[in-house]
Design a protein around this motif. Structure first.
Motif, short mmCIF file in Angstrom:
data_model
loop_
_atom_site.label_atom_id
_atom_site.label_comp_id
_atom_site.label_asym_id
_atom_site.label_seq_id
_atom_site.Cartn_x
_atom_site.Cartn_y
_atom_site.Cartn_z
N TRP A 91 6.94 48.42 -111.22
CA TRP A 91 6.97 49.02 -109.65
C TRP A 91 6.30 50.40 -109.99
O TRP A 91 5.27 50.51 -108.88
CB TRP A 91 8.16 49.17 -109.27
CG TRP A 91 8.29 49.97 -107.87
CD1 TRP A 91 7.92 49.54 -106.73
CD2 TRP A 91 8.63 51.31 -107.99
NE1 TRP A 91 8.01 50.65 -105.85
CE2 TRP A 91 8.62 51.82 -106.47
CE3 TRP A 91 9.07 52.32 -108.80
CZ2 TRP A 91 8.78 53.18 -106.00
CZ3 TRP A 91 9.39 53.56 -108.43
CH2 TRP A 91 9.20 53.93 -106.95
N VAL A 92 6.42 51.13 -110.90
CA VAL A 92 6.10 52.54 -110.99
C VAL A 92 4.41 52.71 -110.97
O VAL A 92 4.02 53.53 -110.19
CB VAL A 92 6.57 53.20 -112.27
CG1 VAL A 92 5.64 54.61 -112.50
CG2 VAL A 92 7.86 53.21 -112.45
N ALA A 157 4.74 61.52 -120.96
CA ALA A 157 5.74 60.23 -120.89
C ALA A 157 7.17 60.76 -121.07
O ALA A 157 8.21 59.89 -121.31
CB ALA A 157 5.41 59.46 -122.08
N THR A 162 7.63 64.54 -115.91
CA THR A 162 7.79 63.89 -114.34
C THR A 162 8.57 64.71 -113.55
O THR A 162 8.07 64.88 -112.19
CB THR A 162 8.21 62.51 -114.50
OG1 THR A 162 9.61 62.42 -114.94
CG2 THR A 162 7.23 61.64 -115.35
N THR A 166 6.68 66.46 -110.00
CA THR A 166 7.12 66.51 -108.73
C THR A 166 7.52 67.73 -107.76
O THR A 166 7.13 67.99 -106.79
CB THR A 166 8.43 65.62 -108.65
OG1 THR A 166 9.77 66.11 -109.55
CG2 THR A 166 8.10 63.98 -108.95
N LYS B 108 7.42 57.51 -107.36
CA LYS B 108 6.77 56.73 -108.51
C LYS B 108 6.76 57.79 -109.69
O LYS B 108 6.87 57.64 -110.73
CB LYS B 108 5.82 55.93 -108.26
CG LYS B 108 5.75 54.55 -107.47
CD LYS B 108 4.64 54.03 -106.79
CE LYS B 108 4.86 53.00 -106.10
NZ LYS B 108 5.12 51.44 -106.63
N THR B 109 6.10 58.82 -109.29
CA THR B 109 5.69 59.97 -110.31
C THR B 109 7.24 60.38 -110.87
O THR B 109 7.02 60.60 -112.15
CB THR B 109 5.14 61.35 -109.60
OG1 THR B 109 3.89 60.77 -109.14
CG2 THR B 109 4.95 62.32 -110.64
N PHE B 110 8.23 60.59 -110.24
CA PHE B 110 9.55 61.03 -110.81
C PHE B 110 9.98 59.83 -112.11
O PHE B 110 10.59 60.44 -112.90
CB PHE B 110 10.62 60.72 -109.92
CG PHE B 110 11.94 61.02 -110.07
CD1 PHE B 110 12.26 62.18 -110.52
CD2 PHE B 110 13.13 59.99 -110.41
CE1 PHE B 110 13.69 62.65 -111.17
CE2 PHE B 110 14.22 60.27 -110.59
CZ PHE B 110 14.75 61.67 -110.96
N SER B 111 9.56 58.63 -111.98
CA SER B 111 9.60 57.61 -112.91
C SER B 111 8.87 57.41 -113.74
O SER B 111 8.75 56.17 -114.55
CB SER B 111 10.43 56.33 -112.33
OG SER B 111 11.61 56.56 -111.70
N LEU B 112 7.61 58.16 -113.78
CA LEU B 112 6.35 57.99 -114.49
C LEU B 112 6.57 57.95 -116.01
O LEU B 112 5.35 57.24 -116.70
CB LEU B 112 5.28 58.90 -114.15
CG LEU B 112 3.81 58.28 -114.28
CD1 LEU B 112 3.53 57.23 -113.31
CD2 LEU B 112 3.03 59.47 -114.12
N TRP B 113 7.49 58.40 -116.38
CA TRP B 113 7.92 58.76 -117.93
C TRP B 113 8.23 57.20 -118.59
O TRP B 113 7.74 56.95 -119.74
CB TRP B 113 9.12 59.38 -118.17
CG TRP B 113 10.29 58.89 -117.52
CD1 TRP B 113 10.81 59.27 -116.24
CD2 TRP B 113 11.23 57.90 -117.85
NE1 TRP B 113 11.68 58.57 -115.92
CE2 TRP B 113 12.33 57.56 -117.02
CE3 TRP B 113 11.31 57.21 -119.39
CZ2 TRP B 113 13.49 56.78 -117.11
CZ3 TRP B 113 12.60 56.27 -119.48
CH2 TRP B 113 13.39 56.16 -118.25
N ILE B 114 8.33 56.29 -117.70
CA ILE B 114 8.66 54.90 -118.32
C ILE B 114 7.28 53.96 -118.31
O ILE B 114 7.37 52.89 -118.86
CB ILE B 114 9.72 54.05 -117.66
CG1 ILE B 114 10.50 53.07 -118.15
CG2 ILE B 114 9.03 53.47 -116.25
CD1 ILE B 114 11.42 52.44 -117.37
N ALA B 115 6.43 54.61 -117.73
CA ALA B 115 5.09 53.64 -117.03
C ALA B 115 4.13 53.72 -118.42
O ALA B 115 4.09 54.43 -119.23
CB ALA B 115 4.42 54.20 -116.09
N ASP B 116 3.53 52.67 -118.45
CA ASP B 116 2.13 52.15 -119.08
C ASP B 116 1.02 53.53 -118.91
O ASP B 116 0.74 53.44 -117.84
CB ASP B 116 1.78 50.83 -118.98
CG ASP B 116 0.34 50.91 -119.79
OD1 ASP B 116 0.40 50.83 -120.90
OD2 ASP B 116 -0.68 50.61 -118.95
N ARG B 117 0.74 54.07 -119.59
CA ARG B 117 -0.22 55.40 -119.62
C ARG B 117 -1.68 54.77 -118.81
O ARG B 117 -2.06 55.73 -117.77
CB ARG B 117 -0.73 55.98 -120.72
CG ARG B 117 -1.66 57.10 -120.62
CD ARG B 117 -0.96 58.28 -120.26
NE ARG B 117 0.07 58.74 -121.26
CZ ARG B 117 -0.19 59.93 -122.12
NH1 ARG B 117 -1.18 60.87 -122.07
NH2 ARG B 117 0.82 60.29 -122.97
#
Lengths: 192, 192
Positions: A91-92, A157, A162, A166, B108-117
DNA sequence: CAACTCATGTAATGAGTTACATGATTGT
DNA sequence: ACAATCATGTAACTCATTACATGAGTTG
């Protein structure tokens, strides 16, 4: 073949997954977070949170662990399942749906031509005070992160990054509002 | 003795009063305005507008004038009543209720640490493109007003001024978003 | 011949707020 | 005594989106 949209939950659901993903939490803790720091960009009350947690559980995205307590009410600590973690991760980076913002102050500004000048000044002055306070609060929090975290090269990351990102947006937003309010007041002060 | 709050309508109702107060309009015209220029800060669809107009009529704040047409569907042109005008005038300078904004991109930015770069970069790049386009659009519109209107000393009670004021806010907002997105991308480009 | 504009409504569903409900402990 | 904190839920309501419904005229 193409990007199918896996809408497992509402946006609030993803907000909760994002919070729980940083550390297992109770509904009560989530309600506090969605009020003060995170609430600045995604707000929710406990009456929305508890039913949403039940939905997430039924969808297999979170798992509660009941904790009995003697001095205070029992509680349930929610953690992400593997399914929940991957739903969040997907989702992110999906493009956000165009969200139609609603800004009541701008709506009032649009009709300000009809207003009493003195009452208008009072309105924008009180708004200026409010937003200045919010800005200062954000800046105080930001000072803790600043150089340390962001200057680190491989930071993006991390949760600290993050969080800071924000916050930075919040500061930029409030700074802009304050500048605009000052511009408004300049034009409202000309009484002639 | 104190300031009683005369909530005659919902905020949408006041949005409609504000538009109708600038010139009698049909529901259809209002729906277009609440989509494109005014919709930037207060959006609504026709399915919300028509019932709200009925409520405003029942409350005696607007009055419709039916217009028969041969080549296209008949319509109703709504105008403010005196009561409607004074309700609008009062509302405009009342402090807005704290509105809790919801910004999905920040969530989404808040949870961006989990994301694929790589996926994250794509997200912020497409957002940058979108917001740059919006900014340019605002700026193009603003060029028409600019010096002429605002430099006039007694302008703040004119519709042209309030239009320009909201536009200016929109420009400031988009400019800020663009700056922040560029900052984000700088940090996401560091791949190491 | 399909899509778009003008024009106005209703129905079903989802999202969000306010209010109702309970209850022990701790601090002023 | 009173308010606040911790803790979890439900019910009623309002606000907003999506979908249903109709239909003539214009533009590509």
């Amino acid at each position: 073949m193409s990007g199918l949209t896996p809408v497992a939950t509402s946006t609030l659901g993803y907000a909760l997954l994002g919070l729980i993903g940083r550390g297992a939490s109770t509904g009560y803790e989530l309600s506090l977070l969605l009020k003060e720091p995170v609430g600045f960009y995604w707000h929710a009350r406990h009456s929305q949170i508890y039913p949403e947690l039940a939905k997430l559980r039924k969808a297999g995205l979170v798992r509660p662990r009941p904790v009995r307590q003697s001095d205070r009410p029992d509680k349930k600590i929610y953690a992400l399942t593997l399914k929940g973690r991957s739903a969040l991760k997907e989702w992110v980076t999906e493009p956000p749906r165009e969200h139609r913002s609603r800004d009541e102050l701008l709506l009032k500004t649009f009709s300000l031509w009809i207003a009493d000048r003195k009452a208008a000044r009072a309105l924008y002055e009180s708004e200026l005070t409010r937003h200045r306070a919010t800005l200062r609060r954000h800046q105080r929090v930001a000072r803790a992160y600043n150089a340390r975290v962001v200057a680190s090269t491989r930071g993006s990351a991390t949760k600290a990054f993050t969080d800071y990102a924000t916050l930075r947006r919040g500061i930029g937003y409030e700074r802009e509002v304050v500048a605009w309010l000052r511009w408004m007041l300049q034009h409202l002060r000309v009484t002639r």
